[in-house]
Design a protein around this motif. Structure first.
Motif, short mmCIF file in Angstrom:
data_model
loop_
_atom_site.label_atom_id
_atom_site.label_comp_id
_atom_site.label_asym_id
_atom_site.label_seq_id
_atom_site.Cartn_x
_atom_site.Cartn_y
_atom_site.Cartn_z
N LYS A 130 0.51 -0.99 0.25
CA LYS A 130 0.56 -0.25 0.00
C LYS A 130 1.57 1.30 0.26
N MET A 131 2.39 1.36 0.84
CA MET A 131 2.91 2.45 1.11
C MET A 131 3.26 2.78 -0.47
N ASP A 132 3.74 1.54 -0.59
CA ASP A 132 4.33 1.35 -2.28
C ASP A 132 3.67 1.94 -3.22
N ASN A 165 2.41 10.10 -2.67
CA ASN A 165 2.34 10.85 -1.41
C ASN A 165 2.98 10.62 -0.75
N VAL A 166 3.87 9.19 0.22
CA VAL A 166 4.85 8.43 0.60
C VAL A 166 6.17 9.13 0.83
N THR A 167 6.69 8.75 1.04
CA THR A 167 8.26 9.55 0.98
C THR A 167 8.54 7.74 0.54
N LYS A 168 10.09 7.90 -0.25
CA LYS A 168 10.69 6.81 -0.26
C LYS A 168 11.05 5.95 1.17
N ALA A 226 8.41 0.12 5.48
CA ALA A 226 7.51 -0.44 5.48
C ALA A 226 7.50 -1.92 5.17
N ARG A 227 8.97 -1.42 4.37
CA ARG A 227 9.58 -3.50 2.97
C ARG A 227 10.11 -3.46 4.04
N GLN A 228 11.32 -3.35 5.03
CA GLN A 228 11.67 -3.88 6.09
C GLN A 228 10.86 -4.17 6.99
N GLN A 229 9.65 -3.78 7.41
CA GLN A 229 9.02 -4.33 8.77
C GLN A 229 8.53 -5.58 8.44
N ALA A 230 8.08 -5.66 6.31
CA ALA A 230 7.88 -6.49 6.31
C ALA A 230 8.07 -8.02 5.81
#
Length: 583
Positions: A157-159, A163-166, A172-176
């Protein structure tokens, strides 16, 4: 057939079943215990029954047991006593072989059962713990997988959001990725725990539980075998006494077969036969002209007046003309008060010389002349036998002292030979007195039997004084010898002893009453009563006390009607009756 494989899931039921088995065993023990109590009670009742009907010592009942029928009954009582003893044996054997053994076995069985079910519960708790660990690992793996899915969805979703910063997308990717790694770790742990649980579960249901249940099965089977063996012992204990009980019953049968009605009938004759002839015909008495009344010599109506024997039954019953005929008495013959007759007896000197010699205590004539001829013969024969036994006893003592004297003469250091001379002299005198008594009673016996033996010169010399002193008395008796109705009857008997008219007064003093028992005693030691007046006793023997120790160290006791004498007081333990103590 194994409980471990067939009943792997019936732990609780097996626990209840084994407890029921122990309850059954305890119930059987209680049953056998009650059976032993019944046997003891039955034996006690049988013994009491046998004792109740046993003849009492020194009583008339003992005389009744000379008949074959009563002897058979006595044998039955004795066998019933032995019969009761076998029931006591049954009780004792059941108590030791069944109750005692099973009681110990029940205690061991309870301990073994407790140990086996403790192991079963321990194995059950271990598998339950493994199951809980597996469930915890599974829930953790499930939770981590869900967390990894949510983290992946959040990253996607964040990717997609411009509007979401890099930096936020990278986070979020690291958390996943972290959540996916944790899920993989939980999966590995769950897999390992599952394999471990499956292994433990396999061992539990195919190794541990079968082994435990197998031991429980073996324990239960041993219990079943043991109760079966006890039931067999229960029967064997009874079976072991059956031969002895059979012997008791055989002895009772043998005693019953020994009953001889002919013999008993003959014994009645011997016991009560008087020896008299039945009375002859009664002569006709013509009262139309005065004449002297006469009575037939064969009639028993003149038995008192002429000194003939008078039949007596039971010791103190009065003489009768005939069992079915009442004897008429003249006014002079009517029974007077005892005190008047006693005074007449003591003051009538001419008649005193006509009485026979009496026993000590005035219990009856020494020659048993108050008895019918047949009974008198038996009593005289019995007296002769007793005197011969006394002579033999005195002679044995004399021979023993003679040997002792010879030993003293040969070995003076062992004792003084002169010390036994006095005792030997006493024994010789006793033997001589007893021989004279035997000759006297044999003379009376021969007189009764009609075959009086020729007297020796010594006997004539010894009895000469006796005859001389009593010649006048015999003659005076002959003058007074009249029948109850006043007629004179000639007596042909050549008796040398003094005659006693069988008066009513004499009937009152026929029997010599024995000394009453004042208690009982138990012999503490064996005593050989070899001296005159003493009696031999065996250790543990129970006897009757008839006279207490008067301070001389001797107690007078009685074994039966014919055996009594003195024993050292220190040799017996005396139990006086309460009435005797109070008096």
């Amino acid at each position: 057939m194994s409980w471990g494989t067939e009943l792997w899931d019936q732990f609780d039921n097996l626990e209840k079943h084994t407890q029921w088995g122990i309850d059954v065993l305890e119930k059987y023990i209680k049953f056998v215990k009650e059976r032993t109590e019944i046997e003891l009670s039955y034996a006690k009742q049988l013994r009491n029954l046998s004792k109740k009907y046993q003849p009492k010592k020194n009583s008339k009942e003992e005389e009744e047991y000379r008949y074959t029928s009563t002897r058979a009954f006595l044998a039955t009582l004795n066998e019933m006593n032995d019969y009761a003893g076998q029931h006591e044996v049954i009780s004792e054997n059941m108590t030791s072989l069944i109750i005692g053994e099973l009681t110990r076995y029940v205690q061991e069985l309870k301990q073994e059962r407790k140990s086996h079910f403790h192991d079963g519960r321990k194995a059950q708790q271990h598998i339950e713990t493994c199951w809980k660990q597996l469930e915890a690992s599974k829930r953790r793996f499930e939770r981590d997988c869900k967390e990894a899915d949510r983290a992946q969805q959040y990253f996607e979703k964040m990717d997609a959001d411009i509007n979401v910063t890099k930096a936020d997308v990278e986070k979020a990717r690291q958390q996943a990725q972290l959540r996916h790694q944790m899920a993989e770790d939980s999966k590995a742990e769950y897999s390992s725990t599952l394999q471990k649980f499956n292994s433990e579960q396999h061992d539990h249901y195919y190794t541990h539980i079968p082994n435990i249940f197998q031991k429980i099965q073996e324990m239960e089977e041993r219990r079943i075998v043991r109760i079966g063996e006890s039931m067999k012992t229960f029967a064997d204990v009874d079976r072991q006494v059956i031969p002895i009980i059979g012997k008791c019953l055989d002895e009772i049968t043998k005693a019953a077969e020994s009953v001889d009605h002919k013999n008993d009938s003959q014994m009645v004759i011997e016991a009560f036969k008087s020896g008299f002839e039945p009375p002859g015909d009664v002569d006709f008495e013509d009262f139309t002209q005065p004449m002297k009344r006469t009575v037939s010599e064969s009639s028993l109506s003149n038995s008192r007046g002429d000194g003939k024997y008078e039949p007596k039954f039971g010791g103190k019953s009065k003489g009768k003309l005939w069992p079915f005929i009442k004897k008429n008495k003249s006014p002079k013959q009517q029974k007077e008060p005892l005190s008047h007759r006693f005074n007449e007896f003591m003051t009538s000197k001419p008649k005193i010389h006509c009485f026979r010699s009496l026993k000590r205590g005035g219990a009856g004539p020494e020659d048993f002349s108050n008895l019918p001829p047949e009974q008198r013969r038996k009593k005289l024969q019995q007296k002769v036998d007793e005197l011969n036994k006394d002579i033999q006893k005195e002679m044995d003592q004399r021979d023993a002292l003679t040997k002792m004297k010879d030993v003293y003469i040969k070995n003076p250091q062992m004792g003084d030979a002169a010390s036994v001379d006095h005792r030997l002299s006493e024994l010789e005198q006793n033997i001589e007195k007893l021989r004279l008594e035997v000759q006297k009673f044999e003379g009376w016996l021969a007189d009764v039997e009609g075959r009086l033996p020729a007297r020796t010169e010594q006997a004539r010399r010894q009895s000469g004084l006796y005859e001389a002193q009593n010649t006048s008395a015999v003659n005076s008796c002959a003058q007074d010898r009249e029948s109850p109705d006043g007629s004179y009857t000639e007596e042909q008997s050549q008796e040398t002893e003094m005659k006693v008219p069988a008066t009513d007064f004499d009937d009152e003093f026929d029997d010599e009453e024995p000394l009453p028992t004042i208690g009982t005693c138990k012999a503490l030691y064996t005593f050989e009563g070899q001296n005159e007046g003493t009696i031999s006793v065996a250790e543990g023997e129970m006897l009757y006390v008839i006279e207490e120790d008067k301070g001389d160290g001797w107690t007078r006791i009685r074994r039966n009607e014919d055996e009594e004498g003195y024993v050292p007081t220190s040799y017996v333990e005396v139990y006086l009756d309460k009435n005797a103590k109070d008096s």
